[in-house]
Design a protein around this motif. Structure first.
Motif, short mmCIF file in Angstrom:
data_model
loop_
_atom_site.label_atom_id
_atom_site.label_comp_id
_atom_site.label_asym_id
_atom_site.label_seq_id
_atom_site.Cartn_x
_atom_site.Cartn_y
_atom_site.Cartn_z
N ASP A 1 0.83 -1.20 0.00
CA ASP A 1 0.00 0.00 0.00
C ASP A 1 0.87 1.26 0.00
O ASP A 1 0.59 2.21 -0.73
CB ASP A 1 -0.92 0.02 1.23
CG ASP A 1 -2.00 -1.05 1.18
OD1 ASP A 1 -2.33 -1.53 0.07
OD2 ASP A 1 -2.51 -1.41 2.26
N LEU A 2 1.90 1.25 0.82
CA LEU A 2 2.80 2.41 0.88
C LEU A 2 3.58 2.57 -0.43
O LEU A 2 3.80 3.70 -0.88
CB LEU A 2 3.75 2.27 2.07
CG LEU A 2 3.10 2.47 3.43
CD1 LEU A 2 3.99 1.94 4.54
CD2 LEU A 2 2.77 3.95 3.65
N ALA A 3 3.98 1.46 -1.02
CA ALA A 3 4.70 1.54 -2.30
C ALA A 3 3.79 2.12 -3.38
O ALA A 3 4.22 2.94 -4.20
CB ALA A 3 5.21 0.16 -2.71
N LYS A 4 2.52 1.70 -3.39
CA LYS A 4 1.56 2.25 -4.36
C LYS A 4 1.35 3.75 -4.11
O LYS A 4 1.28 4.53 -5.07
CB LYS A 4 0.21 1.52 -4.26
CG LYS A 4 0.23 0.12 -4.80
CD LYS A 4 -1.12 -0.55 -4.58
CE LYS A 4 -1.05 -2.03 -4.85
NZ LYS A 4 -2.29 -2.72 -4.48
N LEU A 5 1.25 4.12 -2.84
CA LEU A 5 1.09 5.54 -2.52
C LEU A 5 2.30 6.33 -2.98
O LEU A 5 2.15 7.39 -3.60
CB LEU A 5 0.88 5.72 -1.01
CG LEU A 5 0.78 7.17 -0.52
CD1 LEU A 5 -0.41 7.88 -1.15
CD2 LEU A 5 0.68 7.19 1.01
N ARG A 6 3.47 5.81 -2.73
CA ARG A 6 4.69 6.50 -3.16
C ARG A 6 4.70 6.67 -4.68
O ARG A 6 5.01 7.74 -5.20
CB ARG A 6 5.93 5.74 -2.70
CG ARG A 6 7.22 6.41 -3.11
CD ARG A 6 8.42 5.83 -2.47
NE ARG A 6 8.63 4.44 -2.83
CZ ARG A 6 9.57 3.66 -2.32
NH1 ARG A 6 10.37 4.14 -1.39
NH2 ARG A 6 9.69 2.43 -2.72
N SER A 7 4.29 5.63 -5.38
CA SER A 7 4.23 5.69 -6.84
C SER A 7 3.18 6.71 -7.30
O SER A 7 3.42 7.50 -8.20
CB SER A 7 3.92 4.30 -7.39
OG SER A 7 3.80 4.34 -8.79
N ALA A 8 2.03 6.71 -6.65
CA ALA A 8 0.95 7.63 -7.04
C ALA A 8 1.34 9.08 -6.77
O ALA A 8 0.91 9.98 -7.50
CB ALA A 8 -0.32 7.29 -6.25
N LEU A 9 2.15 9.29 -5.75
CA LEU A 9 2.58 10.65 -5.42
C LEU A 9 3.83 11.05 -6.20
O LEU A 9 4.37 12.14 -6.02
CB LEU A 9 2.86 10.77 -3.92
CG LEU A 9 1.66 10.59 -3.00
CD1 LEU A 9 2.09 10.56 -1.55
CD2 LEU A 9 0.62 11.67 -3.25
N ASN A 10 4.30 10.11 -7.04
CA ASN A 10 5.50 10.35 -7.86
C ASN A 10 6.71 10.67 -7.00
O ASN A 10 7.52 11.52 -7.36
CB ASN A 10 5.27 11.47 -8.88
CG ASN A 10 4.24 11.09 -9.91
OD1 ASN A 10 4.22 9.95 -10.38
ND2 ASN A 10 3.37 12.02 -10.25
N VAL A 11 6.82 9.98 -5.89
CA VAL A 11 7.97 10.15 -5.03
C VAL A 11 9.06 9.24 -5.54
O VAL A 11 8.84 8.07 -5.77
CB VAL A 11 7.62 9.79 -3.56
CG1 VAL A 11 8.83 9.89 -2.68
CG2 VAL A 11 6.51 10.71 -3.07
N LYS A 12 10.22 9.80 -5.73
CA LYS A 12 11.36 9.03 -6.25
C LYS A 12 11.91 8.12 -5.15
O LYS A 12 11.89 8.45 -4.00
CB LYS A 12 12.47 9.98 -6.71
CG LYS A 12 12.02 10.98 -7.74
CD LYS A 12 12.03 10.37 -9.08
CE LYS A 12 11.70 11.43 -10.10
NZ LYS A 12 10.87 11.02 -11.15
N GLU A 13 12.44 6.98 -5.56
CA GLU A 13 13.05 6.05 -4.61
C GLU A 13 14.40 6.53 -4.19
O GLU A 13 15.10 7.23 -4.74
CB GLU A 13 13.16 4.66 -5.21
CG GLU A 13 11.79 4.06 -5.38
CD GLU A 13 11.86 2.58 -5.69
OE1 GLU A 13 12.77 1.91 -5.19
OE2 GLU A 13 11.00 2.11 -6.40
#
Length: 160
Positions: free
Chosen positions: A148-160
């Motif tokens: 869920d957090l990985a999807k959120l990070r992706s949706a927010l376009n947060v870079k790894e």
């Protein structure tokens, strides 16, 4: 001194309480409105984990921890607890103060979930065969939180 499995479950309860407090506090500091439903879900899930661990604790006996020498397992578990991002309640405010971005918040939440999985995997060694499945289910739920957090990070376009 030997750890009893019920004592280790108490540590798990404390970690989950701190995680719940973190997610609730993070809601007050909302970084992105898109993150709000995910954080609400995670706070609620941590609350359910507290109840689940309390039920598990109430069923446990005096299982002795596996170790090669006196104090070995106790030292290992203490390290996992103290090194956990939410091992100490007083640290939550310090951690929240450091959050400056979506990435900071998500990275900290991911770290918490990963460390929880590590701790709960060790907890599996301390419970009877009949109590392993509830702990495995909690681990699966923590793994879902990571997704869920990985999807959120992706949706927010947060870079790894």
């Amino acid at each position: 001194m030997l750890f009893k499995s019920a004592e280790v479950v108490e540590f798990a309860i404390a970690i989950e309480r701190n995680g719940e407090a973190f997610y609730k506090a993070l809601l007050d500091k909302v970084i992105s409105e898109q993150a709000r439903p995910v954080l609400q879900y995670l706070a609620k899930a941590e609350g359910q984990h507290i109840e689940d661990f309390q039920n598990l604790r109430d069923r446990l006996g005096d299982y002795q921890t596996p170790q090669q020498y006196d104090g070995e397992y106790e030292a290992y578990m203490k390290f996992l607890i103290e090194d956990n991002v939410f091992g100490k309640a007083e640290e939550i405010e310090k951690l929240l103060a450091k959050i400056q971005s979506d990435q900071d918040a998500i990275d900290l939440a991911l770290r918490f979930e990963k460390e929880s999985i590590l701790f709960f995997n060790e907890l599996l060694r301390l419970v009877s065969d009949t109590d392993k499945e509830p702990v495995r289910e909690l681990i699966r739920q923590e793994q879902e939180h990571i997704l869920d957090l990985a999807k959120l990070r992706s949706a927010l376009n947060v870079k790894e």
